[in-house]
Design an enzyme around this catalytic site. Structure first.
Site, PDB file in Angstrom:
ATOM      1  N   GLN A 136       5.326   7.722 -13.204  1.00 32.71           N
ATOM      2  CA  GLN A 136       4.199   8.036 -12.318  1.00 32.71           C
ATOM      3  C   GLN A 136       4.660   8.931 -11.171  1.00 32.71           C
ATOM      4  O   GLN A 136       3.944   9.847 -10.748  1.00 32.71           O
ATOM      5  CB  GLN A 136       3.605   6.732 -11.762  1.00 32.71           C
ATOM      6  CG  GLN A 136       2.413   6.951 -10.866  1.00 32.71           C
ATOM      7  CD  GLN A 136       1.213   7.493 -11.627  1.00 32.71           C
ATOM      8  OE1 GLN A 136       0.816   6.911 -12.633  1.00 32.71           O
ATOM      9  NE2 GLN A 136       0.633   8.597 -11.184  1.00 32.71           N
ATOM     10  N   CYS A 261      -2.144   5.893  -8.357  1.00 39.64           N
ATOM     11  CA  CYS A 261      -1.713   6.004  -9.770  1.00 39.64           C
ATOM     12  C   CYS A 261      -2.830   5.632 -10.737  1.00 39.64           C
ATOM     13  O   CYS A 261      -2.778   6.022 -11.897  1.00 39.64           O
ATOM     14  CB  CYS A 261      -0.476   5.152  -9.999  1.00 39.64           C
ATOM     15  SG  CYS A 261      -0.728   3.381  -9.770  1.00 39.64           S
ATOM     16  N   ARG A 289       0.583  13.267 -15.707  1.00 32.61           N
ATOM     17  CA  ARG A 289       1.443  12.341 -16.460  1.00 32.61           C
ATOM     18  C   ARG A 289       1.872  12.999 -17.772  1.00 32.61           C
ATOM     19  O   ARG A 289       3.006  12.879 -18.200  1.00 32.61           O
ATOM     20  CB  ARG A 289       0.679  11.031 -16.755  1.00 32.61           C
ATOM     21  CG  ARG A 289       0.343  10.201 -15.534  1.00 32.61           C
ATOM     22  CD  ARG A 289       1.573   9.610 -14.876  1.00 32.61           C
ATOM     23  NE  ARG A 289       2.349   8.789 -15.792  1.00 32.61           N
ATOM     24  CZ  ARG A 289       2.092   7.520 -16.111  1.00 32.61           C
ATOM     25  NH1 ARG A 289       1.073   6.895 -15.548  1.00 32.61           N
ATOM     26  NH2 ARG A 289       2.864   6.848 -16.943  1.00 32.61           N
TER      27      ARG A 289
HETATM   28  N1  NVA Z   1       1.189  -1.658  -9.513  1.00 25.89           N
HETATM   29  C1  NVA Z   1       0.359  -1.503 -10.669  1.00 25.89           C
HETATM   30  C2  NVA Z   1       0.474  -0.124 -11.234  1.00 25.89           C
HETATM   31  C3  NVA Z   1      -0.413   0.155 -12.411  1.00 25.89           C
HETATM   32  C4  NVA Z   1      -0.205   1.496 -13.007  1.00 25.89           C
HETATM   33  C5  NVA Z   1       0.717  -2.542 -11.714  1.00 25.89           C
HETATM   34  O1  NVA Z   1       1.912  -2.783 -11.918  1.00 25.89           O
HETATM   35  O2  NVA Z   1      -0.185  -3.114 -12.310  1.00 25.89           O
HETATM   36  N1   CP Z   2      -1.007   4.812 -13.735  1.00 23.28           N
HETATM   37  C1   CP Z   2      -0.759   4.228 -14.907  1.00 23.28           C
HETATM   38  O1   CP Z   2       0.404   3.976 -15.287  1.00 23.28           O
HETATM   39  O2   CP Z   2      -1.870   3.969 -15.637  1.00 23.28           O
HETATM   40  P1   CP Z   2      -1.967   3.077 -16.938  1.00 23.28           P
HETATM   41  O3   CP Z   2      -1.708   1.653 -16.539  1.00 23.28           O
HETATM   42  O4   CP Z   2      -3.363   3.292 -17.440  1.00 23.28           O
HETATM   43  O5   CP Z   2      -0.935   3.538 -17.933  1.00 23.28           O
END
Ligand code: NVA
Ligand code: CP
Length: 306
Positions: A136, A261, A289
């Protein structure tokens, strides 16, 4: 196939020079797609994508990236592989890495990806763990570069949980040489050992408005990450003052950018007017990405481009 594969488990697996080159290469690969250039460096190559957590962007970007490069990506979930029935991660690594050219793993404990990598004959890419989300950050750095030029010496503000995204921003501050100001509620600071190597690049404060003062980029992330769903309500109360809204953004520079993200929760960590407003570059960020990870796949599987 190399017996000492190169992995990307955290951003610190790259040198600063490599990280910057990757961002430039991502921009170049993106331009090549736009111009319709055929470039198939991964023809006949296969990427295994192991997802122990949900994903939209990571899955689609890696799969499309492999297709654009002439290769193939395999989606593997614990629900329908032996991994979900308790086959050891080490054995899964030994087997998969004898058949594919690289593995992307999204999992819980960071230790799990380290164990996988230790037993893999091919490059392993961290597609998110509880501790880090390096892919990311490559996309985020590309997005900043495209919109505002070099991030070196700029001020970046991270508001919210000291989670995997915050940890990866700390690593990025070291590699890309920017100042990171983090605003977390007490008890949700990033891990000391991640901060330890980045003291000269990071500051911790409690007030998001103080953190946002003079910022070139403001970033936030969910209050409850994957695996923390049961803490959702409790966290919502603790983080109530940590919404990136227009009042917080007003403390930043006039040409500040906003990133997230995704997935986002409008009204929690970010207000709708900010994420859907003119300072937000979240859709470019999500799109990048694809390009950033293509640059990464090229580096890890083929080596530096000629
Ligand atoms: N901090 C979040 C990021 C998701 C892309 C998670 O780990 O769920
Ligand atoms: N930002 C990100 O990693 O998205 P996803 O969880 O959809 O892959």
């Amino acid at each position: 196939m190399s017996q000492t594969p190169r992995h990307l488990l955290t951003l610190l697996d790259l040198t600063a020079a490599e990280a910057r080159r990757l961002v430039q290469r991502a921009i170049e690969l993106k331009r090549m797609v736009a111009e319709g250039v055929t470039y198939l460096p991964l023809a006949q190559r296969t990427l295994a994508m192991v997802f122990e957590k949900s994903s939209t962007r990571t899955r689609v970007s890696f799969e499309v990236g492999m297709a654009q490069f002439g290769g193939h990506a395999l989606f593997l979930s614990p629900r329908d592989t032996q991994l979900g029935r308790g086959e050891p991660i080490e054995d899964s690594a030994r087997v998969l890495s004898r058949m594919v050219d690289a593995v992307m793993l999204r999992t819980f404990d960071h230790d799990r990806i380290e164990r996988f990598a230790a037993h893999s004959q091919v490059p392993v890419i961290n597609g998110l763990t509880d501790r880090f989300h390096p892919c990311q950050l490559l996309a985020d750095m590309q997005t900043y570069q495209e919109h505002r030029g070099s991030i070196q010496g700029r001020k970046v503000t991270f508001v919210g949980d000291g989670n995997n995204m915050c940890h990866s921003y700390i690593n990025a501050a070291r590699l890309f040489d920017f100042q990171l100001c983090i605003a977390c509620p007490p008890g949700f600071d990033p891990d000391e050992d991640v901060l330890a190597g980045a003291r000269d690049h990071c500051t911790l404060v409690r007030d998001p408005r103080v953190a946002a003062q003079g910022a070139d980029l403001v970033v936030t992330d969910v209050w409850a990450s994957m695996g923390q769903e049961s803490e959702q309500n409790e966290r919502a109360a603790v983080f109530a003052d940590y919404c990136v809204d227009s009042k917080v953004m007003a403390f930043a520079k006039p040409d500040v950018l906003f990133m997230h993200c995704l997935p986002a929760h409008r009204g929690d960590e970010v207000s709708a007017d900010v994420i859907d407003g003119p300072l937000s570059v979240v859709w470019d960020e999500a799109c990048n990405r694809l390009h950033a990870q293509k640059a990464l796949l090229e580096l890890l599987i083929v080596g530096e481009p000629g």
